[in-house]
Design a protein around this motif. Structure first.
Motif, PDB file in Angstrom:
ATOM      1  N   ASN A  48      -2.328  11.180  -5.906  1.00 56.93           N
ATOM      2  CA  ASN A  48      -0.881  11.236  -6.107  1.00 56.93           C
ATOM      3  C   ASN A  48      -0.322   9.822  -5.980  1.00 56.93           C
ATOM      4  N   ALA A  49       0.059   9.213  -7.108  1.00 53.98           N
ATOM      5  CA  ALA A  49       0.460   7.806  -7.136  1.00 53.98           C
ATOM      6  C   ALA A  49       1.682   7.536  -6.262  1.00 53.98           C
ATOM      7  N   LEU A  54       4.362   5.705  -1.106  1.00 59.72           N
ATOM      8  CA  LEU A  54       5.101   5.964   0.129  1.00 59.72           C
ATOM      9  C   LEU A  54       4.285   5.581   1.362  1.00 59.72           C
ATOM     10  N   THR A  55       2.992   5.866   1.314  1.00 55.91           N
ATOM     11  CA  THR A  55       2.124   5.504   2.445  1.00 55.91           C
ATOM     12  C   THR A  55       2.073   3.983   2.591  1.00 55.91           C
ATOM     13  N   GLY A  56       2.027   3.284   1.454  1.00 57.00           N
ATOM     14  CA  GLY A  56       2.057   1.822   1.496  1.00 57.00           C
ATOM     15  C   GLY A  56       3.331   1.296   2.131  1.00 57.00           C
ATOM     16  N   GLN A  70      -3.449  -2.304  -0.153  1.00 52.45           N
ATOM     17  CA  GLN A  70      -4.478  -1.387  -0.657  1.00 52.45           C
ATOM     18  C   GLN A  70      -3.851  -0.120  -1.236  1.00 52.45           C
ATOM     19  N   TYR A  71      -2.874   0.438  -0.549  1.00 55.38           N
ATOM     20  CA  TYR A  71      -2.228   1.663  -1.046  1.00 55.38           C
ATOM     21  C   TYR A  71      -1.406   1.380  -2.304  1.00 55.38           C
ATOM     22  N   TYR A  72      -0.706   0.250  -2.327  1.00 56.92           N
ATOM     23  CA  TYR A  72       0.065  -0.088  -3.530  1.00 56.92           C
ATOM     24  C   TYR A  72      -0.857  -0.260  -4.737  1.00 56.92           C
ATOM     25  N   GLU A  73      -1.979  -0.934  -4.528  1.00 54.49           N
ATOM     26  CA  GLU A  73      -2.907  -1.170  -5.643  1.00 54.49           C
ATOM     27  C   GLU A  73      -3.515   0.143  -6.136  1.00 54.49           C
TER      28      GLU A  73
END
Length: 515
Positions: A48-49, A54-56, A70-73
């Motif tokens: 889920n992009a 959001l986690t990033g 890492q999460y954004y990428e």
């Protein structure tokens, strides 16, 4: 933020209610709780992009920038058309000082038509740090056009004007920023430096007190004390702990205020960096000199930061305590160097071409690069009948000298005794055996000025506030002469001016020089 979160809530209306709870935690700045919820949902929906995005965001907000990246990428890999994620990736890269990479992400976000004032404002800040001043100005003006009521934009524009030597414009922009947000420490920090460079010291040092709240100086003031902070109270029969701060040059410059404090009847404990301990014990009339950051701090009634003293004493250009020398060297060390150097038959010139690097502030790296001068540029001095001695410390600069010597460089001989200079007490004794020090804006230049030895300071175009503008002298150091770049990164004209000045000062014969 709230309107954006409402959109996100609608997009995820089909997800479990915990997602809504996570978004509410994010909205209420409960970042750890939000992160825990998003990570739990990611177990079921790892592709889920927007959830990765959001986690990033939660990682970024708790300053875990590497994980945020890492999460954004991962989010961008799943959806390469979301300019907002690229903007957030740029923010995280900027925090880790990956300036070019951050700039590339902003460019992609703009290409995807993600057009918001903060994109251009942050892009302007990066361009400023890269010293692309004209490009920075273009972007900050775009940000103003999109939102003319954001204090951060005018702080950025104030910084740009300051770098362009447009002090009136800089002051006006900082004042507008403060008007929009009176509690913004970045605006006050920029305002302080512009005021000080303009010579408005009373107001400037008052604004300089905002440095305690400035995130750019995070880590500079780690100590906590249970005694009151001194702000001018009666010190008769009291003990004052004075804490050095920022660079070694700052300590050397502002230690001059010790005499004024002694006149108030105080006993003084001075906390300074290790390289200054011996020099200050020999020079400063204090009760005790201790190592900065040590655990065993003697009892005291008040404490004070060293760079608050100009403010407390209402310093103006006319009242700077500039009686020199206010530091002295160890006489035995001075005589030892006199004996070692032997009979002098030509002028002895000390040289410092590179400043120190503060590992706790990597963003100063680009400033250092503009401040430092490649040693090979001093090859113009090769035909002068002088002796040049290196006072240059620092592994990279020392290696630079060794490499040039090994390559038989076409420049003057540089005599190097720096392996025997273990602290500033040693350096002070060596300087006392020289006729002149030539140095970039670094701590050794301050030391020479404090000793009242002739010092020529070679200054970058975007110089520090303490050297002001368009002056060849310094109100802080009567023995100093300033040679300034007339345009950014142009050291050639500075070296040429230094060469001419050396010929005039020491009456060197023109026929010794190449045309």
């Amino acid at each position: 933020m709230k309107s954006k979160l409402k959109v996100l809530k609608n997009n995820f209306s089909d997800l479990h209610g915990r997602l809504v709870t996570g978004l509410e935690c994010l909205e209420n700045k409960q970042f750890i709780e939000a992160q825990s919820i998003f990570l739990d949902i990611l177990k079921a929906q790892p592709s889920n992009a927007e959830l990765l995005h959001l986690t990033g965001i939660t990682c970024f907000e708790i300053k875990d920038f590497e994980t945020a990246i890492q999460y954004y990428e991962r989010s961008i890999k799943l959806n390469s058309k979301n300019g907002r994620v690229m903007y957030h990736l740029g923010l995280a890269l900027y925090e880790l000082n990956f300036l070019e990479e951050a700039l590339a992400q902003y460019d992609q976000a703009i290409a995807l038509n993600f057009i918001e004032w903060n994109v251009f404002n942050n892009r302007s800040a990066i361009l400023f740090e890269l010293h692309r001043i004209n490009d920075s100005l273009v972007d900050v003006n775009k940000a103003i056009a999109l939102n003319p009521n954001q204090c951060e934009i005018y702080t950025n524009k104030g910084n740009v004007s300051y770098a362009q030597h447009k002090l009136d414009d800089a002051l006006a922009n900082f004042e507008k920023s403060i008007l929009l947000n009176p509690n913004d420490p970045n605006a006050h920090w920029g305002y302080a430096q512009a005021l000080l460079q303009a010579g408005e010291y009373q107001k400037g040092f008052s604004e300089y007190e905002w440095r305690y709240k400035n995130p750019k100086l995070a880590g500079v003031f780690p100590e906590q004390f249970y005694t009151p902070q001194w702000s001018g109270e009666d010190l008769k029969n009291k003990t004052l702990l004075i804490l050095s701060e920022q660079g070694l040059g700052d300590s050397l410059q502002f230690i001059r205020y010790i005499k004024k404090i002694k006149e108030l009847g105080a006993e003084i404990i001075l906390s300074v960096d290790e390289p200054l301990i011996e020099l200050f014990r020999e020079s400063a009339d204090v009760f005790k000199v201790i190592v900065k950051g040590g655990k065993d701090i003697p009892q005291h009634d008040f404490y004070c930061r060293l760079l608050s003293l100009p403010f407390i004493f209402n310093t103006t250009l006319e009242t700077i305590p500039n009686e020199v020398p206010y530091l002295k060297c160890n006489e035995d060390k001075k005589q030892a160097w006199h004996k070692k150097l032997g009979l002098k038959n030509k002028p002895r010139i000390g040289l410092v071409w590179s400043g120190g690097f503060r590992p706790n502030d990597p963003k100063l790296k680009l400033v250092n690069q503009r401040r430092n001068i490649p040693l090979e540029k001093f090859s113009r001095l090769k035909d002068l009948d002088i002796e040049i001695y290196s006072l240059q410390k620092g592994d990279n600069a020392v290696l630079e000298l060794k490499d040039l010597i090994l390559s038989n460089w076409d420049g003057p001989k540089v005599i190097d005794y720096t392996s025997e200079l273990n602290n500033f007490s040693d350096t002070a004794a060596f300087i006392e055996n020289l006729d002149l020090l030539i140095a970039v804006d670094t701590s050794t230049a301050h030391l020479a000025g404090a000793l009242n030895k002739p010092v020529w300071i070679l200054n970058r175009y975007d110089n520090c506030w303490r050297w002001m503008l368009e002056r060849s002298d310094s109100p802080w150091y009567p023995s100093a002469t300033i040679f300034r770049q007339n345009s950014p990164e142009n050291w050639d004209s500075v070296i040429q001016d230094v060469k001419k000045a050396l010929i005039n000062k020491f009456k060197l014969e023109p026929e010794l020089l190449c045309p």
